[in-house]
Enzyme design. Sequence first.
Site, PDB file in Angstrom:
ATOM      1  N   SER A  55       0.810  -1.222   0.000  1.00 14.87           N
ATOM      2  CA  SER A  55       0.000   0.000   0.000  1.00 14.87           C
ATOM      3  C   SER A  55       0.845   1.275   0.000  1.00 14.87           C
ATOM      4  CB  SER A  55      -0.963   0.025   1.192  1.00 14.87           C
ATOM      5  OG  SER A  55      -0.276   0.316   2.387  1.00 14.87           O
ATOM      6  N   LYS A  89       0.524   4.021   6.954  1.00 15.58           N
ATOM      7  CA  LYS A  89      -0.235   4.829   5.998  1.00 15.58           C
ATOM      8  C   LYS A  89       0.156   6.299   6.128  1.00 15.58           C
ATOM      9  CE  LYS A  89      -3.238   1.613   4.567  1.00 15.58           C
ATOM     10  NZ  LYS A  89      -2.409   0.472   4.835  1.00 15.58           N
TER      11      LYS A  89
END
Length: 159
Positions: free
Chosen positions: A76, A114
Amino acid sequence: MPRSSPQYLFRQPNLPIAEAWAPLDAADLEEQVEIPLLGRVSAGMPIEACLDADSIEVPTRMVRRNTYALRVNGNSMVDCNIFDGDVIIISRRESAENGETAVVMINDQEVTLKKFYIEKSGVRLQPANESMAPIFLHNSDIQVLGMVMGVVRQPDLAA
């Protein structure tokens, strides 16, 4: 066949993280220190937090007070130049600014890597991969654990 050495990437300040990585030169690699490798962090769907009692040697230049390492699982964060299998060097912090790349604990049980954004309705954890959706949470559901300061990239062992 001789085994290649890992590549050490140091985060340069005041640049977007995707462009901030600079390889350390040979002089920086001479002096190394051992830091805790505390387990894995998901660069994808959050995974259960489980601590390991391992360690890794990294160049002294990559270490600050309260520094530790985590191995990345998932893709990600590829647009920030952080890939599956990399070891990230984390500076322990309890808060993050908008847009910073952070290790975040969700509901005291899962961890993820993230980009962190504060929004009116709570927090957005944004992947750096266009094919993945952001995670939206209430402020009370998350705890910032630290910021990414460096990457240790192992050479491709299949080569």
